[in-house]
Scaffold this motif. Structure first.
Motif, PDB file in Angstrom:
ATOM      1  N   GLU A 109       0.841  -1.206   0.000  1.00  0.00           N
ATOM      2  CA  GLU A 109       0.000   0.000   0.000  1.00  0.00           C
ATOM      3  C   GLU A 109       0.878   1.259   0.000  1.00  0.00           C
ATOM      4  OE1 GLU A 109      -3.513   0.352   0.435  1.00  0.00           O
ATOM      5  OE2 GLU A 109      -4.227  -1.516   1.333  1.00  0.00           O
ATOM      6  N   LEU A 110       1.951   1.226   0.771  1.00  0.00           N
ATOM      7  CA  LEU A 110       2.869   2.363   0.827  1.00  0.00           C
ATOM      8  C   LEU A 110       3.526   2.594  -0.530  1.00  0.00           C
ATOM      9  CD1 LEU A 110       4.381   4.516   2.479  1.00  0.00           C
ATOM     10  CD2 LEU A 110       6.037   2.759   3.100  1.00  0.00           C
ATOM     11  N   ILE A 111       3.935   1.506  -1.166  1.00  0.00           N
ATOM     12  CA  ILE A 111       4.531   1.616  -2.507  1.00  0.00           C
ATOM     13  C   ILE A 111       3.540   2.255  -3.465  1.00  0.00           C
ATOM     14  CG2 ILE A 111       5.300   0.250  -4.500  1.00  0.00           C
ATOM     15  CD1 ILE A 111       6.382  -1.800  -2.374  1.00  0.00           C
ATOM     16  N   GLN A 112       2.301   1.817  -3.406  1.00  0.00           N
ATOM     17  CA  GLN A 112       1.270   2.340  -4.307  1.00  0.00           C
ATOM     18  C   GLN A 112       1.016   3.832  -4.066  1.00  0.00           C
ATOM     19  OE1 GLN A 112      -2.775   0.590  -4.056  1.00  0.00           O
ATOM     20  NE2 GLN A 112      -2.415  -0.059  -6.177  1.00  0.00           N
ATOM     21  N   MET A 113       1.052   4.245  -2.792  1.00  0.00           N
ATOM     22  CA  MET A 113       0.874   5.662  -2.463  1.00  0.00           C
ATOM     23  C   MET A 113       2.045   6.502  -2.968  1.00  0.00           C
ATOM     24  SD  MET A 113      -0.559   5.770   1.443  1.00  0.00           S
ATOM     25  CE  MET A 113      -0.420   7.574   1.476  1.00  0.00           C
ATOM     26  N   ALA A 114       3.249   5.991  -2.750  1.00  0.00           N
ATOM     27  CA  ALA A 114       4.447   6.751  -3.081  1.00  0.00           C
ATOM     28  C   ALA A 114       4.728   6.784  -4.573  1.00  0.00           C
ATOM     29  CB  ALA A 114       5.645   6.162  -2.331  1.00  0.00           C
ATOM     30  N   LYS A 115       4.446   5.684  -5.260  1.00  0.00           N
ATOM     31  CA  LYS A 115       4.797   5.557  -6.675  1.00  0.00           C
ATOM     32  C   LYS A 115       3.746   4.687  -7.360  1.00  0.00           C
ATOM     33  CE  LYS A 115       8.069   6.044  -9.963  1.00  0.00           C
ATOM     34  NZ  LYS A 115       8.543   7.338 -10.465  1.00  0.00           N
ATOM     35  N   PRO A 116       2.625   5.285  -7.792  1.00  0.00           N
ATOM     36  CA  PRO A 116       1.520   4.492  -8.354  1.00  0.00           C
ATOM     37  C   PRO A 116       1.903   3.615  -9.541  1.00  0.00           C
ATOM     38  CG  PRO A 116       0.801   6.727  -7.875  1.00  0.00           C
ATOM     39  CD  PRO A 116       2.284   6.711  -7.698  1.00  0.00           C
ATOM     40  N   ASP A 117       2.936   3.995 -10.288  1.00  0.00           N
ATOM     41  CA  ASP A 117       3.329   3.203 -11.453  1.00  0.00           C
ATOM     42  C   ASP A 117       4.513   2.281 -11.168  1.00  0.00           C
ATOM     43  OD1 ASP A 117       5.170   5.232 -11.156  1.00  0.00           O
ATOM     44  OD2 ASP A 117       5.324   5.685 -13.306  1.00  0.00           O
ATOM     45  N   ALA A 118       4.834   2.089  -9.894  1.00  0.00           N
ATOM     46  CA  ALA A 118       5.966   1.228  -9.538  1.00  0.00           C
ATOM     47  C   ALA A 118       5.709  -0.209  -9.975  1.00  0.00           C
ATOM     48  CB  ALA A 118       6.217   1.274  -8.034  1.00  0.00           C
ATOM     49  N   ARG A 119       6.761  -0.856 -10.432  1.00  0.00           N
ATOM     50  CA  ARG A 119       6.720  -2.290 -10.696  1.00  0.00           C
ATOM     51  C   ARG A 119       7.392  -2.995  -9.516  1.00  0.00           C
ATOM     52  NH1 ARG A 119       9.841  -3.188 -16.136  1.00  0.00           N
ATOM     53  NH2 ARG A 119      11.375  -1.953 -14.970  1.00  0.00           N
ATOM     54  N   VAL A 120       6.862  -4.154  -9.148  1.00  0.00           N
ATOM     55  CA  VAL A 120       7.477  -4.932  -8.070  1.00  0.00           C
ATOM     56  C   VAL A 120       8.054  -6.208  -8.666  1.00  0.00           C
ATOM     57  CG1 VAL A 120       7.110  -6.147  -5.902  1.00  0.00           C
ATOM     58  CG2 VAL A 120       5.935  -3.980  -6.323  1.00  0.00           C
ATOM     59  N   PHE A 121       9.372  -6.358  -8.558  1.00  0.00           N
ATOM     60  CA  PHE A 121      10.075  -7.549  -9.041  1.00  0.00           C
ATOM     61  C   PHE A 121       9.977  -8.639  -7.966  1.00  0.00           C
ATOM     62  CE2 PHE A 121      11.440  -4.515 -12.005  1.00  0.00           C
ATOM     63  CZ  PHE A 121      12.185  -5.099 -13.009  1.00  0.00           C
ATOM     64  N   VAL A 122       9.510  -9.813  -8.368  1.00  0.00           N
ATOM     65  CA  VAL A 122       9.204 -10.891  -7.433  1.00  0.00           C
ATOM     66  C   VAL A 122       9.880 -12.175  -7.896  1.00  0.00           C
ATOM     67  CG1 VAL A 122       7.347 -12.221  -6.385  1.00  0.00           C
ATOM     68  CG2 VAL A 122       6.987  -9.813  -6.911  1.00  0.00           C
ATOM     69  N   SER A 123      10.492 -12.893  -6.958  1.00  0.00           N
ATOM     70  CA  SER A 123      11.197 -14.121  -7.325  1.00  0.00           C
ATOM     71  C   SER A 123      10.234 -15.163  -7.878  1.00  0.00           C
ATOM     72  CB  SER A 123      11.946 -14.693  -6.115  1.00  0.00           C
ATOM     73  OG  SER A 123      11.050 -15.174  -5.131  1.00  0.00           O
ATOM     74  N   ASP A 124      10.722 -15.978  -8.815  1.00  0.00           N
ATOM     75  CA  ASP A 124       9.946 -17.069  -9.390  1.00  0.00           C
ATOM     76  C   ASP A 124      10.564 -18.392  -8.923  1.00  0.00           C
ATOM     77  OD1 ASP A 124       8.337 -18.710 -10.871  1.00  0.00           O
ATOM     78  OD2 ASP A 124       9.340 -18.307 -12.790  1.00  0.00           O
ATOM     79  N   PRO A 125       9.923 -19.063  -7.926  1.00  0.00           N
ATOM     80  CA  PRO A 125       8.632 -18.759  -7.328  1.00  0.00           C
ATOM     81  C   PRO A 125       8.782 -17.872  -6.103  1.00  0.00           C
ATOM     82  CG  PRO A 125       9.399 -20.847  -6.506  1.00  0.00           C
ATOM     83  CD  PRO A 125      10.457 -20.361  -7.464  1.00  0.00           C
ATOM     84  N   THR A 126       7.640 -17.508  -5.522  1.00  0.00           N
ATOM     85  CA  THR A 126       7.632 -16.778  -4.260  1.00  0.00           C
ATOM     86  C   THR A 126       6.445 -17.245  -3.443  1.00  0.00           C
ATOM     87  OG1 THR A 126       7.869 -14.582  -3.252  1.00  0.00           O
ATOM     88  CG2 THR A 126       6.219 -14.807  -5.001  1.00  0.00           C
ATOM     89  N   TRP A 127       6.303 -16.701  -2.252  1.00  0.00           N
ATOM     90  CA  TRP A 127       5.143 -16.990  -1.414  1.00  0.00           C
ATOM     91  C   TRP A 127       3.886 -16.547  -2.165  1.00  0.00           C
ATOM     92  CZ3 TRP A 127       2.994 -13.289   2.668  1.00  0.00           C
ATOM     93  CH2 TRP A 127       2.049 -13.944   3.484  1.00  0.00           C
ATOM     94  N   PRO A 128       2.917 -17.426  -2.364  1.00  0.00           N
ATOM     95  CA  PRO A 128       1.748 -17.087  -3.185  1.00  0.00           C
ATOM     96  C   PRO A 128       1.010 -15.832  -2.745  1.00  0.00           C
ATOM     97  CG  PRO A 128       1.813 -19.440  -2.801  1.00  0.00           C
ATOM     98  CD  PRO A 128       2.895 -18.844  -1.944  1.00  0.00           C
ATOM     99  N   ASN A 129       1.025 -15.525  -1.444  1.00  0.00           N
ATOM    100  CA  ASN A 129       0.317 -14.327  -0.980  1.00  0.00           C
ATOM    101  C   ASN A 129       0.934 -13.044  -1.518  1.00  0.00           C
ATOM    102  OD1 ASN A 129      -2.035 -14.920   0.350  1.00  0.00           O
ATOM    103  ND2 ASN A 129      -1.316 -14.293   2.371  1.00  0.00           N
ATOM    104  N   HIS A 130       2.249 -13.060  -1.801  1.00  0.00           N
ATOM    105  CA  HIS A 130       2.858 -11.885  -2.444  1.00  0.00           C
ATOM    106  C   HIS A 130       2.122 -11.576  -3.738  1.00  0.00           C
ATOM    107  CE1 HIS A 130       7.015 -12.737  -0.412  1.00  0.00           C
ATOM    108  NE2 HIS A 130       6.269 -11.949   0.337  1.00  0.00           N
ATOM    109  N   LEU A 131       1.969 -12.586  -4.565  1.00  0.00           N
ATOM    110  CA  LEU A 131       1.345 -12.401  -5.874  1.00  0.00           C
ATOM    111  C   LEU A 131      -0.128 -12.045  -5.740  1.00  0.00           C
ATOM    112  CD1 LEU A 131       2.952 -15.450  -7.714  1.00  0.00           C
ATOM    113  CD2 LEU A 131       3.751 -13.085  -7.684  1.00  0.00           C
TER     114      LEU A 131
END
Length: 394
Positions: A109-131
């Protein structure tokens, strides 16, 4: 209005738990749910937790709200546990959250507030709740290569190549230790290379550290996080107390926002309090107070650390037992990775079809991507699992 709602995908782990419960076989083995279990199959209340709760019960004379960011003593104790002075305390804003999951959600939520167009790089695989949370918030996800199904280790060259495509304003989500779901971790040299990428790209690291003390030790498991925060101007850290304090149901977590100076800290602290207000107002306090009571009492802290070491070593022993038994049965060292992985989980690197075969033919329950909870094993079930792995041809 409710007729417009759409059915949501069933939680695979919860469905697996029910299937396990309904299975009548006495030799069935539950390696799905991500909680620590002792040799008897119990998830015990730690000694220091019981003692802290008694201490709180005797002294507490009110259940009035804490602040929007939670009890400052909890934040101070956790910041010391995770960061240990790696950066000045005045640069670290923090807010208590309902579990590590709540900390991750607030970070997004903080990322979205600070930078609405931010991309989040996520490891493949990761904890499903991240996605799941990122998709729900409509934040762009960029997967980066991580697990190598052939070696069952980290595809580090692929990981670095993918991370180098990040830009300033992007966020790189990293697992501080005990990678979930694979158990495969970076070594110190590889972490240094990741830091170089963070510095060259200007991307902001976000560290999810849910298993401190479950891998190589409390200090060792936090080493990468400490080095990262001391090497970059900004960082987000989501910490969980569910595993290392065994207080799963108390929902105890902390979100930290590390800034470059105290001025930015003040704005970050206000923002974290605002986000808490919008989502749940005041965070739960009981688990947080248990943690701060333990960490601020020398005797309780020493006992907690000793029991946590027992838990960590028990999982390492199970890993070695399983690797040794598989080597004996297969005449090969191809399962040696199990002893090298750290934390509660390992990923076998096999197909969903083989995982289903393990369940139907042998009563072995693990997540479809072949993630298994090592802490679900004991000395009796290790040979059962090893023989099943060989029988299905993994």
């Amino acid at each position: 209005m409710f007729e417009t709602l759409k059915a949501q995908p069933a939680d695979k782990i919860l469905a697996l738990m029910q299937m396990y419960k309904d299975d009548p076989r006495e030799t069935k083995v539950d390696l799905g749910v991500g909680v620590y279990k002792d040799a008897t199959g119990l998830t015990p209340v730690m000694r220091a937790v019981k003692a802290a709760e008694h201490k709180i019960w005797e002294a507490q004379d009110s259940k009035v709200y804490t602040g929007l960011a939670g009890d400052p003593a909890f934040a101070d104790a956790m910041i010391d546990l995770v960061l240990d002075g790696a950066v000045p305390r005045a640069t670290v804003a923090a807010a208590a959250t309902p579990g590590g999951t709540g900390a991750v959600r607030q970070a997004f939520e903080l990322i979205q507030m600070a930078k609405p167009d931010a991309r989040v790089f996520v490891s493949d695989p990761t904890w499903p709740n991240h996605l799941s949370m990122l998709k729900y918030l409509n934040i762009e996800i960029v997967p980066y290569r991580y697990f190598d199904n052939e070696t069952r280790g980290v595809d580090f060259d692929g990981m670095l190549a993918d991370l180098k495509t990040a830009h300033a304003g992007d966020v790189i989500l990293l697992h501080g230790c005990c990678h979930n779901p694979t158990g495969a971790n970076l070594n110190a040299t590889e972490w240094d290379a990741v830091i170089d990428v963070l510095q060259s790209t200007g991307a902001t690291p976000m560290i999810d550290i849910a298993y401190q003390g479950f891998g190589d030790g409390l200090q060792e498991d936090a080493a990468a996080t400490r080095k990262i925060v001391s090497s970059v101007p900004e960082c987000l850290i989501a910490a969980s107390c569910s595993k290392n304090f065994g207080i799963y149901r108390e929902r105890t977590g902390l979100l930290m926002a590390v800034a470059s100076d105290a001025t930015a800290h003040d704005l970050n602290q206000q923002t974290l309090a605002y986000l808490n207000r919008q989502n749940f107002s005041f965070p739960p306090d009981h688990g947080a107070r248990v943690v701060s009571t333990i960490l601020n009492d020398a005797t309780l802290k020493a006992d907690w650390m000793a029991e946590l070491e027992e838990v960590r070593n028990a999982m390492l022993d199970l890993r070695q037992q399983l690797a040794d038994e598989l080597q004996r049965l297969s005449g090969s060292d191809r399962f040696g990775f199990l002893a090298q992985h750290r934390g509660m989980f390992s990923r076998l690197g096999t197909t969903p079809e083989k995982v289903e075969q393990l369940r139907t033919e042998h009563g072995i329950y693990m997540v479809g991507d072949s993630r298994m909870n090592i802490a679900g094993l004991n000395t009796k079930s290790v040979p059962i699992l090893a023989q099943a792995i060989i029988d299905v041809g993994i």
